[in-house]
Design an enzyme around this catalytic site. Sequence first.
Site, mmCIF file in Angstrom:
data_model
loop_
_atom_site.group_PDB
_atom_site.id
_atom_site.type_symbol
_atom_site.label_atom_id
_atom_site.label_comp_id
_atom_site.label_asym_id
_atom_site.label_seq_id
_atom_site.Cartn_x
_atom_site.Cartn_y
_atom_site.Cartn_z
ATOM 1 N N ARG A 94 7.615 -18.629 -1.213
ATOM 2 C CA ARG A 94 8.222 -17.327 -0.969
ATOM 3 C C ARG A 94 8.533 -17.019 0.499
ATOM 4 O O ARG A 94 9.150 -16.000 0.790
ATOM 5 C CB ARG A 94 7.362 -16.215 -1.567
ATOM 6 C CG ARG A 94 6.045 -16.015 -0.875
ATOM 7 C CD ARG A 94 5.310 -14.781 -1.391
ATOM 8 N NE ARG A 94 4.475 -14.255 -0.353
ATOM 9 C CZ ARG A 94 3.565 -13.310 -0.504
ATOM 10 N NH1 ARG A 94 3.376 -12.773 -1.696
ATOM 11 N NH2 ARG A 94 2.865 -12.879 0.497
ATOM 12 N N THR A 118 11.300 -9.316 -5.736
ATOM 13 C CA THR A 118 10.011 -9.973 -5.988
ATOM 14 C C THR A 118 10.242 -11.364 -6.569
ATOM 15 O O THR A 118 11.101 -11.537 -7.441
ATOM 16 C CB THR A 118 9.098 -9.179 -6.951
ATOM 17 O OG1 THR A 118 8.042 -10.040 -7.389
ATOM 18 C CG2 THR A 118 9.808 -8.648 -8.180
ATOM 19 N N ILE A 119 9.456 -12.308 -6.080
ATOM 20 C CA ILE A 119 9.556 -13.646 -6.667
ATOM 21 C C ILE A 119 9.035 -13.621 -8.101
ATOM 22 O O ILE A 119 9.315 -14.527 -8.871
ATOM 23 C CB ILE A 119 8.797 -14.721 -5.851
ATOM 24 C CG1 ILE A 119 7.302 -14.406 -5.759
ATOM 25 C CG2 ILE A 119 9.413 -14.886 -4.477
ATOM 26 C CD1 ILE A 119 6.464 -15.584 -5.281
ATOM 27 N N ASP A 120 8.256 -12.590 -8.465
ATOM 28 C CA ASP A 120 7.662 -12.538 -9.812
ATOM 29 C C ASP A 120 8.674 -12.193 -10.907
ATOM 30 O O ASP A 120 8.404 -12.400 -12.087
ATOM 31 C CB ASP A 120 6.526 -11.514 -9.855
ATOM 32 C CG ASP A 120 5.331 -11.940 -9.025
ATOM 33 O OD1 ASP A 120 5.308 -13.099 -8.587
ATOM 34 O OD2 ASP A 120 4.428 -11.110 -8.814
ATOM 35 N N GLU A 125 -1.269 -17.898 -11.608
ATOM 36 C CA GLU A 125 -2.550 -17.419 -11.060
ATOM 37 C C GLU A 125 -3.260 -16.387 -11.944
ATOM 38 O O GLU A 125 -4.476 -16.335 -11.990
ATOM 39 C CB GLU A 125 -2.354 -16.845 -9.660
ATOM 40 C CG GLU A 125 -1.388 -15.677 -9.627
ATOM 41 C CD GLU A 125 -1.114 -15.137 -8.232
ATOM 42 O OE1 GLU A 125 -1.910 -15.390 -7.319
ATOM 43 O OE2 GLU A 125 -0.094 -14.443 -8.069
ATOM 44 N N ASP A 150 7.352 -3.708 -7.661
ATOM 45 C CA ASP A 150 6.913 -2.539 -8.437
ATOM 46 C C ASP A 150 6.165 -1.487 -7.613
ATOM 47 O O ASP A 150 6.397 -0.292 -7.775
ATOM 48 C CB ASP A 150 6.140 -2.947 -9.700
ATOM 49 C CG ASP A 150 5.040 -3.955 -9.430
ATOM 50 O OD1 ASP A 150 4.870 -4.346 -8.253
ATOM 51 O OD2 ASP A 150 4.346 -4.345 -10.373
ATOM 52 N N GLY A 151 5.291 -1.924 -6.680
ATOM 53 C CA GLY A 151 4.558 -0.970 -5.844
ATOM 54 C C GLY A 151 5.523 -0.153 -4.989
ATOM 55 O O GLY A 151 5.405 1.075 -4.868
ATOM 56 N N GLY A 187 0.803 -1.215 0.000
ATOM 57 C CA GLY A 187 0.000 0.000 0.000
ATOM 58 C C GLY A 187 0.835 1.262 0.000
ATOM 59 O O GLY A 187 1.911 1.308 0.596
HETATM 60 O O1 F6P Z 1 4.897 -10.267 -4.399
HETATM 61 C C1 F6P Z 1 4.544 -11.003 -5.478
HETATM 62 C C2 F6P Z 1 3.509 -12.052 -5.123
HETATM 63 O O2 F6P Z 1 4.119 -13.131 -4.503
HETATM 64 C C3 F6P Z 1 2.699 -12.446 -6.350
HETATM 65 O O3 F6P Z 1 3.249 -13.484 -7.082
HETATM 66 C C4 F6P Z 1 1.360 -12.784 -5.786
HETATM 67 O O4 F6P Z 1 0.358 -12.574 -6.728
HETATM 68 C C5 F6P Z 1 1.232 -11.832 -4.661
HETATM 69 O O5 F6P Z 1 2.532 -11.551 -4.229
HETATM 70 C C6 F6P Z 1 0.335 -12.341 -3.548
HETATM 71 O O6 F6P Z 1 0.687 -11.715 -2.357
HETATM 72 P P1 F6P Z 1 -0.273 -11.311 -1.153
HETATM 73 O O7 F6P Z 1 -1.290 -12.375 -1.012
HETATM 74 O O8 F6P Z 1 0.671 -11.200 -0.008
HETATM 75 O O9 F6P Z 1 -0.849 -9.986 -1.495
#
Ligand code: F6P
Length: 422
Positions: free
Chosen positions: A350, A192-194, A293, A164-165, A139
């Site tokens: 993660r 980030t794992i992404d 997802e 990114d956020g 946030g």
């Molecule tokens: O930070 C990346 C990530 O792991 C994404 O792959 C995933 O969609 C998201 O966070 C889910 O995170 P949370 O449930 O903590 O918001």
Amino acid sequence: MSAEDLRAPSLGECSVTSPLPPETLWVEDGARVLVSTDPGELASGSFERAGPRRRIFFEPRAMRVGIVTCGGMCPGINNVVRALVLELHHKYGVREVLGFRFGFEGLDPETDTQPMGLGPSEVRSIHKAGGSILGLSRGAHDPAGMADTLVRRRIDALFAIGGDGTLRGARALHEEIARRGARIAIIGVPKTIDNDVPFVDKTFGFDTAVELACLAIDAAHTEATGVRNGVGIVRLMGREAGFIAAAATLASAEANFCLIPEAPFDLYGERGLLAAIEQRLAARGHAVVVVAEGCSAHLARADRDASGNPSYSSAEADVGPRLRDTIAAYLREAGVGATIKYIDPSYMIRSVPASATDAILCGRLARDAVHAAMAGKTGILVGRWHRAFTHVPLGLVVKERRRVGPDLWQQVLDTTGQPPLR
Ligand code: F6P
């Protein structure tokens, strides 16, 4: 991309001699790393190379430094925090490091969250644990309030560890500080794992997440091949970019279908996924499906998280169970007696400590982040690009998106043998 886009902002002239030993492998300020190594694209410019400078901006012994960790959990955060603290303390002689708690919330004066002091003894063994000792949150918070906190606490440099956020938040904070003419360095460390931060060829945490995702795919394969017409489905994170699913598919080499947000597919119809799974069962007697997802707007509609990112964590938005039920219903209807096993490793990929390769990356990023701050760089992230370490202006990072490209996707198609699904 203009030369201005690639220019790393700086707080001013470097008039202090670095306390690092003379035999340090110094990086000259003019050293650059090409944005593109394609000979046809050399004109696209270059990034400043990261590393220790002979002359620095800050007087380290008089400095106060802040660290904040934001966003979702990711393997290696504690490694970065530890390496930042140790580099600052032992190499530069910085004595005051504050860890702001629970992401940008810890910088928001409205929340009155107190920071914690960080020195070598506080971070001694934190790298052996997953998560973040500082805590995390998602946030945005008002940049003016966050800048007030930095000024009030006399912080000279802030390291913002996040995806990114976070980098958008760090950029807004940098702009607010620049507008006030304050001399506070804002340095991002991409986490980030992404693996979806632009102009960064690998974020820390990604390798570890992929290792664990492979275990899930291997388990799905074992289950699928242990029965007649077995279907193993693995649901992985990856809301807008399919790097985890693609890399785990390549590494495990056991998946037959890989579904990612960047490659739209049809479910129904002659060339759709369901018909392709039926054909695969007829030909080979088992199928393994890896699903990111965010792969399908027609299977699940995303919610939004506190940072405005799509979120698939609610039961309604979760693509995995819907896909499982849709495949089961289709095969039943088609008269195929199949056994479906569904695996969702979820947050397990993660919330673990960093793998060896991630731990190495974390240490390097942290040390280069410290060198950057010391040299008065600001409004940048420290990233790895073409295997070199760079200063990437945050203004550029927030403008772009990094997604699975045609080359990686072709590797996935070659490995899986997945037919066109449209
Ligand atoms: O930070 C990346 C990530 O792991 C994404 O792959 C995933 O969609 C998201 O966070 C889910 O995170 P949370 O449930 O903590 O918001």
